[in-house]
Design an enzyme around this catalytic site. Structure first.
Site, PDB file in Angstrom:
ATOM      1  N   GLY A  28       0.841  -1.160  -0.080  1.00 24.47           N
ATOM      2  CA  GLY A  28      -0.029  -0.019  -0.040  1.00 24.47           C
ATOM      3  C   GLY A  28       0.996   1.237  -0.066  1.00 24.47           C
ATOM      4  O   GLY A  28       2.088   1.283  -0.198  1.00 24.47           O
ATOM      5  N   GLY A  29       0.161   2.264   0.435  1.00 17.59           N
ATOM      6  CA  GLY A  29       0.866   3.655   0.063  1.00 17.59           C
ATOM      7  C   GLY A  29       1.877   3.725   1.127  1.00 17.59           C
ATOM      8  O   GLY A  29       3.162   4.464   1.009  1.00 17.59           O
ATOM      9  N   MET A  30       2.017   3.016   2.340  1.00 13.49           N
ATOM     10  CA  MET A  30       3.033   3.304   3.459  1.00 13.49           C
ATOM     11  C   MET A  30       4.037   2.056   3.330  1.00 13.49           C
ATOM     12  O   MET A  30       5.136   1.951   3.882  1.00 13.49           O
ATOM     13  CB  MET A  30       2.490   3.295   4.768  1.00 13.49           C
ATOM     14  CG  MET A  30       1.664   4.717   4.661  1.00 13.49           C
ATOM     15  SD  MET A  30       1.335   4.859   6.755  1.00 13.49           S
ATOM     16  CE  MET A  30       2.847   4.927   7.603  1.00 13.49           C
ATOM     17  N   GLY A  31       3.564   0.799   3.126  1.00 16.66           N
ATOM     18  CA  GLY A  31       4.625  -0.167   3.018  1.00 16.66           C
ATOM     19  C   GLY A  31       4.238  -1.442   2.538  1.00 16.66           C
ATOM     20  O   GLY A  31       3.277  -1.494   1.829  1.00 16.66           O
ATOM     21  N   VAL A  67       2.889  -5.834   2.708  1.00 14.10           N
ATOM     22  CA  VAL A  67       2.162  -6.568   3.706  1.00 14.10           C
ATOM     23  C   VAL A  67       2.723  -7.818   3.418  1.00 14.10           C
ATOM     24  O   VAL A  67       2.709  -8.322   2.045  1.00 14.10           O
ATOM     25  CB  VAL A  67       0.944  -6.563   3.686  1.00 14.10           C
ATOM     26  CG1 VAL A  67       0.187  -7.414   4.584  1.00 14.10           C
ATOM     27  CG2 VAL A  67       0.212  -5.046   3.859  1.00 14.10           C
ATOM     28  N   LYS A 122       2.623  -6.087   8.360  1.00 17.36           N
ATOM     29  CA  LYS A 122       2.868  -4.894   7.665  1.00 17.36           C
ATOM     30  C   LYS A 122       3.997  -4.235   8.148  1.00 17.36           C
ATOM     31  O   LYS A 122       4.238  -4.062   9.350  1.00 17.36           O
ATOM     32  CB  LYS A 122       1.730  -4.026   7.970  1.00 17.36           C
ATOM     33  CG  LYS A 122       1.773  -2.623   7.077  1.00 17.36           C
ATOM     34  CD  LYS A 122       0.434  -1.780   7.078  1.00 17.36           C
ATOM     35  CE  LYS A 122      -0.146  -1.266   8.354  1.00 17.36           C
ATOM     36  NZ  LYS A 122      -1.196  -0.423   8.222  1.00 17.36           N
ATOM     37  N   ASP A 131     -12.339   4.961   7.667  1.00 17.83           N
ATOM     38  CA  ASP A 131     -11.714   4.776   6.283  1.00 17.83           C
ATOM     39  C   ASP A 131     -12.460   3.307   6.064  1.00 17.83           C
ATOM     40  O   ASP A 131     -12.000   2.458   5.180  1.00 17.83           O
ATOM     41  CB  ASP A 131     -10.419   4.646   6.303  1.00 17.83           C
ATOM     42  CG  ASP A 131     -10.000   4.716   4.729  1.00 17.83           C
ATOM     43  OD1 ASP A 131     -10.651   5.017   3.929  1.00 17.83           O
ATOM     44  OD2 ASP A 131      -9.075   4.237   4.133  1.00 17.83           O
TER      45      ASP A 131
END
Length: 419
Positions: free
Chosen positions: A26-29, A31, A45, A138
């Site tokens: 995803g955007g941050m890291g 998985v 994650k 979200d």
């Protein structure tokens, strides 16, 4: 859920979790599929090394603290974390199944009675989260996993305490995904209330029943405009008649006009009972339906490997895995949805970010699509299929699921090998 082998640069383990393969990014890291010392599968994650700084560690630590306070049978459980590690990581329960977005894209909308069963289950789960003083903020189809024991909610990275105004994000940002975001959340209203999760649940149920969202457009900016415009009604076309009153109320422009989560559960029960079924029976049918659809198609978790790459002169066996595609833990093999991508926002414009955002309006950079938590393409390079911790460290026994995955990898590799 598609699992691809580890890449050469991936760590073999994090904390007490051995890493077995890649689930998505995803955007941050990234998985990973991991396994504890006791053989418990986990979604692990890890923050991308390129964005590890004091701010990202702070956000990650906040997500961990939030997860520690959340519990419930429909919430993916917290298993462990270390925000201070060189590579900060977080482990949660691994749910073996596709997310709602992927299921609908692959198999089409759910029947109305099963959509109502999904609504009752999720409304009850969110109500428990609210009782613990939290909002999800979200909720979307990508964050609803359809597991073998029923649906579960994941990704509380944007969750906020309902009585707290403290945020680690900038003061003029919007948090959330625009296609499922309540108008007041998109407008930056504070404090937010439980009504934002009611709206997001309504948007997710509309997608489950019809395959489309309340507002869709070519760009996130345009979606934001539609969401916040009081003169633009949500698109409820193709909604089954028995669900129309409920979804109309849940997607009301004004927060005070939306039903409570308890009322949502009651109305979902009414839809089910009016079709001659009990709620428990409808819940069982929902799980059986999603599991059955999975079995009819290609196994969602079966890795798909092309012919192996040349074996290098080393003890590491490698082959080339395909890039995992769109999906969140958390659905990796569909094409991206036509709905807008999610971007981070600052004052004056209106583009949102799936993972990192907060409260206002104007794009600075784009993130992957709103279905990104677990499903962005994995790098197309030769992944490692056999990596072991250094000598002297513990060796983990693999769970039956991990052994089945490894057997599929070996069988696919052997079938395509020239010898």
């Amino acid at each position: 859920m598609q699992i691809t082998p580890l890449n050469p640069e991936d760590p073999p383990s994090l904390g007490d979790f051995e890493l077995l393969g890649r689930i998505g990014q995803g955007g941050m890291g990234q998985v990973f599929l991991g396994e504890s010392l006791g053989g418990e599968p986990a979604a692990v994650k890890v923050i991308k090394p390129s964005i590890v700084d004091s701010e990202s560690r702070g956000r990650f630590a906040q997500e961990i603290e939030v997860l520690k306070t959340i519990w419930g049978p429909r919430i993916a459980a917290f298993l462990g974390a270390d925000p201070e590690a060189e590579q900060p990581w977080l482990a949660t329960e691994y749910v073996d199944g596709p997310d709602l977005a992927r299921h609908v894209k692959t198999h089409g909308p759910l029947p109305s009675v099963l959509t109502a069963a999904l609504g009752a289950v999720l409304a009850e789960a969110l109500s428990a989260v609210h009782t613990q003083g939290l909002l999800h903020r979200d909720l979307k189809p990508a964050n609803i996993l359809l597991g073998p024991n029923g649906p579960k909610v994941i990704d509380f990275g944007l969750a906020a305490f309902t009585e707290s105004h403290v945020s680690l994000t900038a003061p003029h940002q919007i948090v959330g995904t625009p296609i499922c975001m309540a108008p007041e959340q998109a407008a930056g209203v504070k404090p937010l209330t439980a009504a934002v999760d009611v709206y997001a649940l309504g948007a997710s149920l509309l997608f489950a029943a019809t395959g489309h969202y309340p507002h869709e457009a070519a760009t996130p900016y345009m979606v934001f405009h539609l969401v916040t415009d009081p003169d633009t009604a949500p698109d409820l076309s193709d909604t089954p008649g028995e669900l129309l009153p409920l979804l109309t109320a849940m997607l009301a422009q004004n927060a005070q006009d939306r039903p409570s989560l308890t009322e949502v559960v009651q109305q979902c029960r009414s839809v089910i009972e009016n079709q001659g079924m009990k709620i428990a029976q409808a819940r069982r049918r929902l799980t059986a339906h999603t599991a059955g659809q999975r079995r009819k198609g290609a196994p969602a978790d079966a890795p798909s490997l092309p012919p192996p790459a040349p074996v290098p002169a080393s003890n590491t066996e490698t082959n080339t895995a395909p890039a995992a595609q769109d999906v969140s833990a958390p659905s990796l093999s569909d094409s991206p949805a036509p709905s807008p991508t999610v971007v981070e926002i600052v004052p004056d414009l209106s583009d949102p970010s799936v993972q990192d955002s907060s409260e206002s309006t104007a794009p600075t950079r784009e993130d992957p699509s709103d279905e990104s938590c677990r499903a962005q393409p994995a790098p197309d390079r030769a992944p490692t299929v056999s990596r072991r911790p250094p000598p002297g460290t513990h060796t983990l026994r693999h769970s039956p699921q991990a052994r089945r995955t490894a057997e599929r990898l070996r069988a696919t590799y052997a079938a395509s090998a020239p010898f």
